[in-house]
Design a protein around this motif. Structure first.
Motif, short mmCIF file in Angstrom:
data_model
loop_
_atom_site.label_atom_id
_atom_site.label_comp_id
_atom_site.label_asym_id
_atom_site.label_seq_id
_atom_site.Cartn_x
_atom_site.Cartn_y
_atom_site.Cartn_z
N GLY A 133 5.62 4.49 16.08
CA GLY A 133 5.59 3.38 17.02
C GLY A 133 4.42 2.44 16.79
N TRP A 134 3.36 2.94 16.17
CA TRP A 134 2.21 2.09 15.88
C TRP A 134 2.56 1.03 14.84
N LEU A 135 3.54 1.30 13.98
CA LEU A 135 3.90 0.37 12.90
C LEU A 135 4.84 -0.71 13.42
N THR A 136 4.28 -1.76 13.97
CA THR A 136 5.10 -2.90 14.38
C THR A 136 5.38 -3.75 13.13
N ARG A 137 6.24 -4.73 13.28
CA ARG A 137 6.53 -5.62 12.15
C ARG A 137 5.28 -6.38 11.71
N THR A 138 4.48 -6.78 12.68
CA THR A 138 3.26 -7.52 12.35
C THR A 138 2.28 -6.66 11.56
N ARG A 139 2.05 -5.44 12.00
CA ARG A 139 1.12 -4.56 11.30
C ARG A 139 1.64 -4.19 9.91
N THR A 140 2.94 -3.96 9.80
CA THR A 140 3.51 -3.65 8.49
C THR A 140 3.38 -4.85 7.56
N ALA A 141 3.59 -6.06 8.09
CA ALA A 141 3.45 -7.26 7.27
C ALA A 141 2.00 -7.45 6.82
N LEU A 142 1.05 -7.18 7.71
CA LEU A 142 -0.36 -7.28 7.31
C LEU A 142 -0.71 -6.27 6.23
N LEU A 143 -0.19 -5.06 6.35
CA LEU A 143 -0.42 -4.06 5.30
C LEU A 143 0.24 -4.47 3.98
N ALA A 144 1.41 -5.09 4.07
CA ALA A 144 2.09 -5.56 2.86
C ALA A 144 1.32 -6.71 2.22
N ILE A 145 0.64 -7.51 3.01
CA ILE A 145 -0.18 -8.60 2.44
C ILE A 145 -1.33 -8.01 1.63
N ILE A 146 -1.92 -6.93 2.12
CA ILE A 146 -3.01 -6.29 1.39
C ILE A 146 -2.50 -5.74 0.05
N ALA A 147 -1.34 -5.09 0.07
CA ALA A 147 -0.76 -4.57 -1.17
C ALA A 147 -0.39 -5.71 -2.12
N SER A 148 0.14 -6.79 -1.57
CA SER A 148 0.50 -7.95 -2.40
C SER A 148 -0.73 -8.60 -3.01
N ALA A 149 -1.83 -8.62 -2.25
CA ALA A 149 -3.06 -9.20 -2.77
C ALA A 149 -3.57 -8.39 -3.97
N GLY A 150 -3.47 -7.07 -3.89
CA GLY A 150 -3.88 -6.24 -5.03
C GLY A 150 -3.03 -6.51 -6.25
N PHE A 151 -1.74 -6.67 -6.06
CA PHE A 151 -0.84 -6.96 -7.18
C PHE A 151 -1.12 -8.34 -7.77
N MET A 152 -1.34 -9.32 -6.90
CA MET A 152 -1.62 -10.68 -7.39
C MET A 152 -2.95 -10.74 -8.13
N LEU A 153 -3.95 -9.99 -7.65
CA LEU A 153 -5.22 -9.95 -8.36
C LEU A 153 -5.07 -9.33 -9.75
N ALA A 154 -4.21 -8.36 -9.88
CA ALA A 154 -3.96 -7.76 -11.21
C ALA A 154 -3.24 -8.75 -12.12
N LEU A 155 -2.31 -9.51 -11.56
CA LEU A 155 -1.58 -10.48 -12.39
C LEU A 155 -2.46 -11.61 -12.87
N THR A 156 -3.41 -12.00 -12.06
CA THR A 156 -4.27 -13.13 -12.39
C THR A 156 -5.66 -12.68 -12.85
N ASN A 157 -5.74 -11.56 -13.50
CA ASN A 157 -7.03 -10.98 -13.89
C ASN A 157 -7.85 -11.90 -14.79
N GLU A 158 -7.21 -12.66 -15.64
CA GLU A 158 -7.94 -13.52 -16.58
C GLU A 158 -8.61 -14.69 -15.89
N TRP A 159 -8.19 -15.03 -14.69
CA TRP A 159 -8.71 -16.21 -13.99
C TRP A 159 -9.96 -15.92 -13.17
N HIS A 160 -10.29 -14.66 -12.98
CA HIS A 160 -11.45 -14.36 -12.15
C HIS A 160 -12.28 -13.25 -12.76
#
Length: 160
Positions: A133-160
């Motif tokens: 019940g703690w996992l609302t759509r908003t909290r799940t989306a925020l957690l997915a943003i964190i996971a997506s940020a890690g993936f995007m940082l790996a894809l753009t490794n040469e830029w930073h």
């Protein structure tokens, strides 16, 4: 490999290819690829077998859990198993890739599974422990943003 004059013949799978040996860059490129795959270290074969077996088991688990997706936490488990399977297959492709550019591409694609497997396991364990019940759509989306940020940082490794 046979040689006569300026021509070299390579026999492969009941086909012969003849080309002029004056085209040295083409010949070197073919010989490097053959040499790479012929001289693969023996312990890589063990890794590949284990990774492919794990991927097959993961795929079979996905089929089994897909039928149980109405149970709370099943979607988190599907996400986790799917990500581990993708991670393993991408690592196999990284091992098989002969060039550094291909290895980098496959290493970056592994980060999709690496980033999202923890999200899937978190969703599964929250439901399994009775705290789904703690996992609302908003909290799940925020957690997915964190996971997506890690993936995007790996894809753009040469830029930073």
């Amino acid at each position: 490999m046979g040689s006569s004059g300026n021509q070299t013949t390579i026999w492969r799978a009941a086909k012969s290819y003849t080309f002029n040996t004056r085209k040295i860059p083409f010949r070197i490129k073919i010989e490097k690829r053959i040499a790479y795959h012929m001289q693969m270290y023996p312990y890589y074969i063990g890794y590949i077998i284990i990774l492919l077996a794990g991927s097959l088991i993961g795929f079979l688990l996905l089929i089994r859990v897909w039928g149980l997706r109405s149970i709370p936490g099943a979607y988190g488990l599907i996400l986790a198993i799917g990500c581990v399977t993708e991670w393993s297959l991408a690592y196999v492709m990284e091992i098989f890739s002969p060039g550094m550019a291909e290895k980098i591409v496959w290493a970056k694609l592994q980060y999709f599974g690496i980033s999202y497997v923890s999200l899937g396991m978190f969703i599964f364990t929250m439901h399994y422990s009775g705290n789904g019940g703690w996992l609302t759509r908003t909290r799940t989306a925020l957690l997915a943003i964190i996971a997506s940020a890690g993936f995007m940082l790996a894809l753009t490794n040469e830029w930073h």
